[in-house]
Design a protein around this motif. Structure first.
Motif, PDB file in Angstrom:
ATOM      1  N   ALA A  76       0.826  -1.208   0.000  1.00  0.00           N
ATOM      2  CA  ALA A  76       0.000   0.000   0.000  1.00  0.00           C
ATOM      3  C   ALA A  76       0.862   1.260   0.000  1.00  0.00           C
ATOM      4  CB  ALA A  76      -0.932  -0.008   1.213  1.00  0.00           C
ATOM      5  N   ILE A  77       1.947   1.254   0.771  1.00  0.00           N
ATOM      6  CA  ILE A  77       2.813   2.435   0.831  1.00  0.00           C
ATOM      7  C   ILE A  77       3.509   2.652  -0.507  1.00  0.00           C
ATOM      8  CG2 ILE A  77       4.856   3.414   1.937  1.00  0.00           C
ATOM      9  CD1 ILE A  77       3.975   2.058   4.526  1.00  0.00           C
ATOM     10  N   ALA A  78       3.904   1.574  -1.172  1.00  0.00           N
ATOM     11  CA  ALA A  78       4.514   1.700  -2.499  1.00  0.00           C
ATOM     12  C   ALA A  78       3.542   2.358  -3.481  1.00  0.00           C
ATOM     13  CB  ALA A  78       4.949   0.333  -3.011  1.00  0.00           C
ATOM     14  N   GLN A  79       2.264   1.997  -3.405  1.00  0.00           N
ATOM     15  CA  GLN A  79       1.263   2.608  -4.277  1.00  0.00           C
ATOM     16  C   GLN A  79       1.100   4.092  -3.978  1.00  0.00           C
ATOM     17  OE1 GLN A  79      -2.207   0.059  -3.624  1.00  0.00           O
ATOM     18  NE2 GLN A  79      -1.892  -0.858  -5.635  1.00  0.00           N
ATOM     19  N   LEU A  80       1.103   4.465  -2.704  1.00  0.00           N
ATOM     20  CA  LEU A  80       0.958   5.860  -2.335  1.00  0.00           C
ATOM     21  C   LEU A  80       2.144   6.687  -2.805  1.00  0.00           C
ATOM     22  CD1 LEU A  80      -0.404   5.382   1.294  1.00  0.00           C
ATOM     23  CD2 LEU A  80      -1.674   6.327  -0.636  1.00  0.00           C
ATOM     24  N   VAL A  81       3.343   6.164  -2.613  1.00  0.00           N
ATOM     25  CA  VAL A  81       4.551   6.873  -3.040  1.00  0.00           C
ATOM     26  C   VAL A  81       4.574   7.006  -4.564  1.00  0.00           C
ATOM     27  CG1 VAL A  81       7.071   6.748  -3.088  1.00  0.00           C
ATOM     28  CG2 VAL A  81       5.841   6.201  -0.991  1.00  0.00           C
ATOM     29  N   THR A  82       4.109   5.981  -5.260  1.00  0.00           N
ATOM     30  CA  THR A  82       4.032   6.044  -6.717  1.00  0.00           C
ATOM     31  C   THR A  82       3.053   7.125  -7.157  1.00  0.00           C
ATOM     32  OG1 THR A  82       4.616   3.707  -6.953  1.00  0.00           O
ATOM     33  CG2 THR A  82       3.457   4.732  -8.803  1.00  0.00           C
ATOM     34  N   GLN A  83       1.902   7.211  -6.493  1.00  0.00           N
ATOM     35  CA  GLN A  83       0.941   8.279  -6.797  1.00  0.00           C
ATOM     36  C   GLN A  83       1.563   9.650  -6.624  1.00  0.00           C
ATOM     37  OE1 GLN A  83      -2.821   8.297  -4.798  1.00  0.00           O
ATOM     38  NE2 GLN A  83      -3.364   6.217  -5.400  1.00  0.00           N
ATOM     39  N   LEU A  84       2.470   9.754  -5.672  1.00  0.00           N
ATOM     40  CA  LEU A  84       3.111  11.036  -5.380  1.00  0.00           C
ATOM     41  C   LEU A  84       4.117  11.438  -6.450  1.00  0.00           C
ATOM     42  CD1 LEU A  84       2.892  13.083  -3.050  1.00  0.00           C
ATOM     43  CD2 LEU A  84       4.845  11.953  -1.982  1.00  0.00           C
TER      44      LEU A  84
END
Length: 239
Positions: free
Chosen positions: A113-121
């Motif tokens: 989930a954190i990888a997805q959030l950082v990617t969105q950023l």
């Protein structure tokens, strides 16, 4: 006119009569990248998974602005919030999800989930890279990673550390802040920042610093709104 995707009680005729004052005519559609869940209030809910094979069937309705306000009032009784989504048909619609948010410490299993959030950023990050990175930071006593969670889904992350300087005493630094694009503007970012600020204060920090790129004017507005001052520039050199 607004489009509203319903997967639960708003599809029921009695609810439509009581909440909106009429029966709605809709068409079947699907919500991609979500799956059914149960909200903190015990009501039906959906949570974001990001998986293409996750689909939630429901009904798409065209309603008036006044009916959307009425639907807000009906759903907010159970702490539901309205977010914008794109359906399998390609149409954009409003969707209600459990709006209650909890902040907790991150664990190793949050890496995906954190990888997805950082990617969105704007920082594309594979899970295989995030897993060892997260484990390393969780093992450091002067670092803390927290996540915001709603109905079992991670919707935001913040990181902070406490350090000491030559020119000042103990200070805190926000090392990361990312909120799922569907939840931005709902107060999740503020909750995350307040949590890490409290942690820094408890460890003797009398101030908190952070960096934010020139290309993020909306982030700059957010930080100023919660009390941060822009005091300088960030310089970067790759080694």
């Amino acid at each position: 006119m607004p489009l509203l995707f319903a997967y639960g009680s708003l599809q029921q005729e009695d609810v439509q009569w009581s909440a909106l004052g009429r029966l709605l005519e809709g068409e079947p559609d699907e919500l991609r990248g979500f799956e059914r869940s149960v909200g903190r209030t015990g009501q039906g809910n959906v949570v974001f998974t990001g998986r293409e094979d996750s689909r939630v069937p429901g009904t798409l309705y065209e309603i008036t602005d006044a009916e959307l306000v009425a639907a807000d009032a009906y759903e907010q009784r159970d702490q539901y919030k309205r977010i914008a989504v794109t359906l399998s048909s390609g149409k954009q619609a409003w969707l209600y999800v459990d709006g209650s948010v909890a902040i907790r410490d991150a664990v190793a299993s949050d890496a995906h989930a954190i990888a997805q959030l950082v990617t969105q950023l704007g920082y594309p990050t594979a899970v295989t890279l995030m897993e060892p990175r997260l484990r390393r930071m969780l093992a450091l006593s002067h670092h803390r990673i927290v996540v915001a969670e709603s109905s079992g889904a991670v919707i935001g992350v913040a990181g902070a550390c406490v350090d000491h300087g030559v020119e000042l005493d103990t200070y805190g630094r926000i090392t990361a802040l990312a909120v799922d694009e569907k939840w931005r503007g709902t107060g999740v970012g503020r909750l995350l920042v307040e949590q890490v600020e409290r942690w820094c204060r408890e460890r003797g920090a009398d101030r908190v610093t952070l960096t934010s790129g020139h290309h993020r004017p909306e982030s700059h507005k957010f930080y100023k709104a919660i009390g941060y001052d822009a005091t300088g520039l960030r310089f970067f050199k790759r080694l």
